[in-house]
Design a protein around this motif. Sequence first.
Motif, PDB file in Angstrom:
ATOM      1  N   GLU A  18       1.110   9.697  -1.652  1.00  0.00           N
ATOM      2  CA  GLU A  18       2.343  10.200  -1.063  1.00  0.00           C
ATOM      3  C   GLU A  18       3.372   9.080  -1.060  1.00  0.00           C
ATOM      4  OE1 GLU A  18       3.529  12.856  -0.771  1.00  0.00           O
ATOM      5  OE2 GLU A  18       4.907  13.102   0.905  1.00  0.00           O
ATOM      6  N   VAL A  19       4.590   9.437  -1.458  1.00  0.00           N
ATOM      7  CA  VAL A  19       5.655   8.449  -1.535  1.00  0.00           C
ATOM      8  C   VAL A  19       5.835   7.787  -0.165  1.00  0.00           C
ATOM      9  CG1 VAL A  19       8.108   8.117  -1.999  1.00  0.00           C
ATOM     10  CG2 VAL A  19       6.783   9.725  -3.391  1.00  0.00           C
ATOM     11  N   GLY A  20       5.868   6.472  -0.148  1.00  0.00           N
ATOM     12  CA  GLY A  20       6.102   5.733   1.090  1.00  0.00           C
ATOM     13  C   GLY A  20       4.841   5.252   1.784  1.00  0.00           C
ATOM     14  N   MET A  21       3.685   5.751   1.338  1.00  0.00           N
ATOM     15  CA  MET A  21       2.439   5.411   2.033  1.00  0.00           C
ATOM     16  C   MET A  21       1.711   4.221   1.402  1.00  0.00           C
ATOM     17  SD  MET A  21       1.728   7.237   4.758  1.00  0.00           S
ATOM     18  CE  MET A  21      -0.061   7.472   4.951  1.00  0.00           C
ATOM     19  N   ASP A  22       2.274   3.666   0.343  1.00  0.00           N
ATOM     20  CA  ASP A  22       1.540   2.652  -0.427  1.00  0.00           C
ATOM     21  C   ASP A  22       1.163   1.414   0.404  1.00  0.00           C
ATOM     22  OD1 ASP A  22       0.326   1.643  -2.744  1.00  0.00           O
ATOM     23  OD2 ASP A  22       2.101   0.454  -3.204  1.00  0.00           O
ATOM     24  N   ARG A  23       2.155   0.836   1.090  1.00  0.00           N
ATOM     25  CA  ARG A  23       1.855  -0.386   1.847  1.00  0.00           C
ATOM     26  C   ARG A  23       0.869  -0.102   2.972  1.00  0.00           C
ATOM     27  NH1 ARG A  23       6.555  -2.873   4.512  1.00  0.00           N
ATOM     28  NH2 ARG A  23       5.141  -4.524   5.190  1.00  0.00           N
ATOM     29  N   TYR A  24       1.040   1.019   3.635  1.00  0.00           N
ATOM     30  CA  TYR A  24       0.126   1.379   4.720  1.00  0.00           C
ATOM     31  C   TYR A  24      -1.315   1.491   4.216  1.00  0.00           C
ATOM     32  CZ  TYR A  24      -2.036   3.911   8.553  1.00  0.00           C
ATOM     33  OH  TYR A  24      -2.893   4.283   9.563  1.00  0.00           O
ATOM     34  N   ILE A  25      -1.473   2.203   3.108  1.00  0.00           N
ATOM     35  CA  ILE A  25      -2.818   2.392   2.549  1.00  0.00           C
ATOM     36  C   ILE A  25      -3.449   1.050   2.175  1.00  0.00           C
ATOM     37  CG2 ILE A  25      -4.069   3.329   0.552  1.00  0.00           C
ATOM     38  CD1 ILE A  25      -1.956   5.671   0.630  1.00  0.00           C
ATOM     39  N   ARG A  26      -2.637   0.175   1.584  1.00  0.00           N
ATOM     40  CA  ARG A  26      -3.147  -1.146   1.185  1.00  0.00           C
ATOM     41  C   ARG A  26      -3.720  -1.918   2.364  1.00  0.00           C
ATOM     42  NH1 ARG A  26      -1.485  -3.544  -3.611  1.00  0.00           N
ATOM     43  NH2 ARG A  26      -0.214  -2.162  -4.887  1.00  0.00           N
ATOM     44  N   GLU A  27      -3.152  -1.676   3.550  1.00  0.00           N
ATOM     45  CA  GLU A  27      -3.607  -2.413   4.730  1.00  0.00           C
ATOM     46  C   GLU A  27      -4.694  -1.657   5.492  1.00  0.00           C
ATOM     47  OE1 GLU A  27      -2.828  -5.478   5.384  1.00  0.00           O
ATOM     48  OE2 GLU A  27      -1.465  -5.575   3.667  1.00  0.00           O
ATOM     49  N   ARG A  28      -5.145  -0.525   4.954  1.00  0.00           N
ATOM     50  CA  ARG A  28      -6.194   0.248   5.616  1.00  0.00           C
ATOM     51  C   ARG A  28      -7.338   0.572   4.648  1.00  0.00           C
ATOM     52  NH1 ARG A  28      -3.571  -1.656   8.828  1.00  0.00           N
ATOM     53  NH2 ARG A  28      -2.442  -0.747  10.595  1.00  0.00           N
ATOM     54  N   PRO A  29      -7.880  -0.482   3.989  1.00  0.00           N
ATOM     55  CA  PRO A  29      -8.907  -0.204   2.972  1.00  0.00           C
ATOM     56  C   PRO A  29     -10.212   0.327   3.565  1.00  0.00           C
ATOM     57  CG  PRO A  29      -8.695  -2.559   3.323  1.00  0.00           C
ATOM     58  CD  PRO A  29      -7.568  -1.907   4.088  1.00  0.00           C
ATOM     59  N   ASP A  30     -10.423   0.163   4.865  1.00  0.00           N
ATOM     60  CA  ASP A  30     -11.632   0.743   5.455  1.00  0.00           C
ATOM     61  C   ASP A  30     -11.559   2.266   5.498  1.00  0.00           C
ATOM     62  OD1 ASP A  30     -12.545  -1.781   5.812  1.00  0.00           O
ATOM     63  OD2 ASP A  30     -12.588  -1.741   8.004  1.00  0.00           O
ATOM     64  N   VAL A  31     -10.346   2.775   5.494  1.00  0.00           N
ATOM     65  CA  VAL A  31     -10.155   4.224   5.624  1.00  0.00           C
ATOM     66  C   VAL A  31     -10.003   4.895   4.256  1.00  0.00           C
ATOM     67  CG1 VAL A  31      -8.598   6.029   6.497  1.00  0.00           C
ATOM     68  CG2 VAL A  31      -9.150   4.032   7.926  1.00  0.00           C
ATOM     69  N   PHE A  32      -9.162   4.302   3.402  1.00  0.00           N
ATOM     70  CA  PHE A  32      -8.834   4.937   2.124  1.00  0.00           C
ATOM     71  C   PHE A  32      -9.646   4.351   0.965  1.00  0.00           C
ATOM     72  CE2 PHE A  32      -5.028   5.559   4.736  1.00  0.00           C
ATOM     73  CZ  PHE A  32      -4.791   6.913   4.546  1.00  0.00           C
ATOM     74  N   PHE A  33      -9.756   5.111  -0.101  1.00  0.00           N
ATOM     75  CA  PHE A  33     -10.332   4.611  -1.349  1.00  0.00           C
ATOM     76  C   PHE A  33      -9.243   3.804  -2.071  1.00  0.00           C
ATOM     77  CE2 PHE A  33     -14.477   6.757  -2.111  1.00  0.00           C
ATOM     78  CZ  PHE A  33     -14.526   7.502  -0.947  1.00  0.00           C
ATOM     79  N   THR A  34      -9.500   2.530  -2.312  1.00  0.00           N
ATOM     80  CA  THR A  34      -8.515   1.669  -2.971  1.00  0.00           C
ATOM     81  C   THR A  34      -9.188   0.874  -4.090  1.00  0.00           C
ATOM     82  OG1 THR A  34      -8.950  -0.077  -1.360  1.00  0.00           O
ATOM     83  CG2 THR A  34      -7.106   1.395  -0.880  1.00  0.00           C
ATOM     84  N   GLY A  35      -8.366   0.339  -4.973  1.00  0.00           N
ATOM     85  CA  GLY A  35      -8.895  -0.442  -6.088  1.00  0.00           C
ATOM     86  C   GLY A  35      -8.767  -1.934  -5.859  1.00  0.00           C
ATOM     87  N   ILE A  36      -9.215  -2.740  -6.821  1.00  0.00           N
ATOM     88  CA  ILE A  36      -9.131  -4.192  -6.668  1.00  0.00           C
ATOM     89  C   ILE A  36      -7.689  -4.660  -6.570  1.00  0.00           C
ATOM     90  CG2 ILE A  36     -11.302  -4.880  -7.754  1.00  0.00           C
ATOM     91  CD1 ILE A  36      -9.529  -5.384 -10.301  1.00  0.00           C
ATOM     92  N   ASP A  37      -6.752  -3.837  -7.042  1.00  0.00           N
ATOM     93  CA  ASP A  37      -5.335  -4.188  -6.912  1.00  0.00           C
ATOM     94  C   ASP A  37      -4.827  -3.926  -5.504  1.00  0.00           C
ATOM     95  OD1 ASP A  37      -5.707  -1.384  -7.304  1.00  0.00           O
ATOM     96  OD2 ASP A  37      -3.535  -1.220  -7.414  1.00  0.00           O
ATOM     97  N   GLY A  38      -5.664  -3.248  -4.689  1.00  0.00           N
ATOM     98  CA  GLY A  38      -5.273  -2.967  -3.310  1.00  0.00           C
ATOM     99  C   GLY A  38      -4.670  -1.597  -3.090  1.00  0.00           C
ATOM    100  N   SER A  39      -4.248  -0.938  -4.152  1.00  0.00           N
ATOM    101  CA  SER A  39      -3.587   0.357  -3.924  1.00  0.00           C
ATOM    102  C   SER A  39      -4.587   1.508  -4.024  1.00  0.00           C
ATOM    103  CB  SER A  39      -2.418   0.546  -4.895  1.00  0.00           C
ATOM    104  OG  SER A  39      -2.867   1.009  -6.140  1.00  0.00           O
ATOM    105  N   LEU A  40      -4.114   2.664  -3.560  1.00  0.00           N
ATOM    106  CA  LEU A  40      -4.962   3.854  -3.504  1.00  0.00           C
ATOM    107  C   LEU A  40      -5.528   4.204  -4.877  1.00  0.00           C
ATOM    108  CD1 LEU A  40      -5.770   6.288  -1.568  1.00  0.00           C
ATOM    109  CD2 LEU A  40      -3.862   7.514  -2.605  1.00  0.00           C
TER     110      LEU A  40
END
Lengths: 560, 560
Positions: B313-335
């Motif tokens: 979702e547009v605008g959620m990128d930085r938030y997701i990067r800082e919540r890797p325990d919750v979201f599925f993210t890659g080694i780059d940090g993003s969703l």
Amino acid sequence: MAASRQLGRQHWRQERTARDERIAAARPLADGKVVSAKDAVALLEAVLRPGDRVCLEGDNQKQADCLARALSGCDPARVHDLHMVQSGIVLPEHLDIFEQGIAKRLDYSYSGPQGARIARMLFGGQIALGAVHTYLELFARYFIDLTPNVALIAGVSADREGNLYTGPNTEDTPTVVEATAFKNGVVIAQVNRIVDKVPRVDIPGDRVDFVVEADTPFYVEPLFTRDPAAMTETQILMAMMAIKGIYAEYGITRLNHGIGFGTAAIELLLPTYAEKLGLKQKIATHWALNPHPTLIPAIESGWVSQVHCFGSEVGMDRYIRERPDVFFTGIDGSLRSNRAFCQTAGLYACDLFIGATLQIDLAGHSSTVTASRVAGFGGAPNMGSDPHGRRHPSQTWMKAGHEAAQREGGAGNPALRRGRKLVVQIVETFGDKLSPTFVEKLDALELARKLDLELAPVMIYGDDVTHIVTEEGIANLLLCRDADEREQAIRGVAGYTDVGRGRDRAMVQRLRERKIIRRPEDLGIEPLDADRSLLAARSIKDLVHWSSGLYEPPPRFRNW
Amino acid sequence: MAASRQLGRQHWRQERTARDERIAAARPLADGKVVSAKDAVALLEAVLRPGDRVCLEGDNQKQADCLARALSGCDPARVHDLHMVQSGIVLPEHLDIFEQGIAKRLDYSYSGPQGARIARMLFGGQIALGAVHTYLELFARYFIDLTPNVALIAGVSADREGNLYTGPNTEDTPTVVEATAFKNGVVIAQVNRIVDKVPRVDIPGDRVDFVVEADTPFYVEPLFTRDPAAMTETQILMAMMAIKGIYAEYGITRLNHGIGFGTAAIELLLPTYAEKLGLKQKIATHWALNPHPTLIPAIESGWVSQVHCFGSEVGMDRYIRERPDVFFTGIDGSLRSNRAFCQTAGLYACDLFIGATLQIDLAGHSSTVTASRVAGFGGAPNMGSDPHGRRHPSQTWMKAGHEAAQREGGAGNPALRRGRKLVVQIVETFGDKLSPTFVEKLDALELARKLDLELAPVMIYGDDVTHIVTEEGIANLLLCRDADEREQAIRGVAGYTDVGRGRDRAMVQRLRERKIIRRPEDLGIEPLDADRSLLAARSIKDLVHWSSGLYEPPPRFRNW
């Protein structure tokens, strides 16, 4: 604010931090990402934590056996209480670790060879059972509540960056890795060899943390090879009925076959019997199927447009490489299989699932479970179910839906009528050792009682089954109006089993008049015509010949 | 023999040979794999053949818009009669190509913005419609009979080997590429920039034939942002009822939410109303969901264990990067999102689907189609269906199954009882412009008649719906014994619509006594308590605050 966010940052990175610590702990054992087989135990002891959810890749065919041995070699004082989440329980080590105290809890899908031992260990309380899933269902839970902390996977080769080549048995690997690598998990791959450049990238290296060069090539089970020499005239008769009474009548083009002899016989009758019926290009063109050797004659005869595979089959590699128009292959030329997508295709894109079972009860419920084996069902319950979420019509699906609506007395608005997936059981009335296929009560119920399972291990529920084919005829359950008719339709094709002999003859006769039961003669099939001469191949050697020598059967199937 | 095998070799490589020819034809336009945006039209004209099946990546959010413009710029004398197979019809170009004669046939899943124009073009015969699928169903057919010959996809960046970084909107890309690249298809990716090394490899380069450096970054739709400021007290009341009357009673932990305001209200009530009910860690812990901004307060309050996403979702990128325990993210940090796996998770691993609709009829059938729009349903019919193939129990699922069995008079062997997926519609009795949600006849039926569709475009069929929540109460359809009870249960929560006013008051009263209908007061909810002060966030700004400034809403949602 900055301080609190900094605090927050830690708080929300516990998994990620734990992952980094695991990898750091194992780093001294590795040259880059590469770890030698002799250090595999130490690697696992460094990476694993008590209580971890672990996928030890046990697919339907491919086994991460080197890593299985290493896990079984771990010190239970360090590595214990693991929760194993893997589709196949195939190798002895998969269960040894429970006896050793290394693993405690199990969620799985399928266990052919270890079914009896699992049952004993469940009785003995050595395994805490989560659930027995279908493949696709377990994969689904990988992304929700059964996400692995550590995945131990298998490939043919890897480069030093961890780029992985699975070869034709890609199977579950992409799914397992996706769930693990993108959720702070650690991925360890065993490979047969380290190479400078992999023939194709099945798994990108940035999802793989460590690569173990295995001491021996990973084990692959040949599971889908049915020797035409062992095919009986009864199976041929059933196959003829299925082709003429179901495939032709519903115009089935997109389909999945089980792995029994009945469906293998159908495959071998396509270029002969079905060809004579004028069905070429009208049925059985698009498949979700493993590369069954018995499909070779149909492929060579131009029957088959396309096949997508769950896994591969030993001996089929060269043949597949030379048939890229039919199979999904990679730039290296070999098969690219993918169990998750093929199961999805079997669920949503196929109009027919046809397979066999060990027991069918009076309501049409079926199971391959016996009172002493917990084998799991793999993909059958998924592909053998009517997907309510389907929204695209096909002639086959709409015809079956129309029959189902008739059953309900044509109730409801015809404009709101849906289609139906065809789910067919093709079984002989008596199975191995003359045990009856048709029973009053499934052994699965007894097993559920003994193990105190919440859910009886039913493979396919009666309300999803549309047809049962036996040597006595076809029962069309779609057309049955109530439970009584359904029971008599089942009894009416159950032959000389107790269930069959308990039929109401007058009612069965009426069902036959309504074409709910059809005998071979009703289909214009003379049972004496069901001869082995109808088989496009009568031996493994014939299959090799059909393939122009490209099919290379495993030694145990070579008897010439 | 050698000669015939040589002949055979050609015969079985027609697709592969055609693929090589296409690539060779385009090679002069490329520097390695890289083609400049100005040559995109020439590239497509070199690669495409009349009648090709083409996936022009139109996802739920991410759009291969540069390639869409290029396709629309092709000469219809060279490129024509294409069969478009793509999940989203979103951009004008997706339909322009049909008017231009470049494309002819369409199989798709979802079209929000273009629904009215599709309808007009279908009426006018400018589009030959295959079918409107769910996402997962269309993906399934990619592997069986709708395999693309050419895939035109979109990513953030690529290296010169074609390794592709999709960023957080991975969405459909891996699925589309797998079906195309492994079946002799050509894959062309547009990227925002060419880089030396991609931050993570979402698609390995050996599956990508050409990379076009786009003139502008690809278009992404923000689709899942619901402004709490627009949330009404009616929606809050419905959300309270859903939480207390459904989530708490069934103990729902694994779930999917639709994208409406009703479910967004539920998300915002978790840390307030649900917390007061003592439900923390007892409900709503594991999600198949896009990164809804309205979920931020629940995440920050420790309600949410894990979220797997279809897209981003547009605008959620930085938030997701800082919540890797919750979201599925890659080694780059993003969703890392993945629509195919998340849809599978929604189908098989979630116990609840709850969403909204435009119309519900007396049998509980629902549709978002109106007489002038063919929008498609995306994933709702898939996730909002009872999966017969499920074989793992959960408390929620078994409880719902137990209620369904009571409906059938407890018929059948209790040991053979299955669970049920909870499928809930949460709707106000009147929608936009005071049009009634409850109707005697769905507009979908009229559309089906006008377009001569084989299948009416029903989103969720009545037999899959278990509960309907309106401001008037909850109807539990699981407990209804027959069609009459079902109709009255629906009328009983249909408020002042004609359908609601047509209720049999005595029967509705009896249904209420049997708890099939429950009013707010039956649940111990005082409608006057349904106040905006219950919302954990009352504005987009509140959400930003909850996120410690990490959530960056798109400009149109910023009004401070």
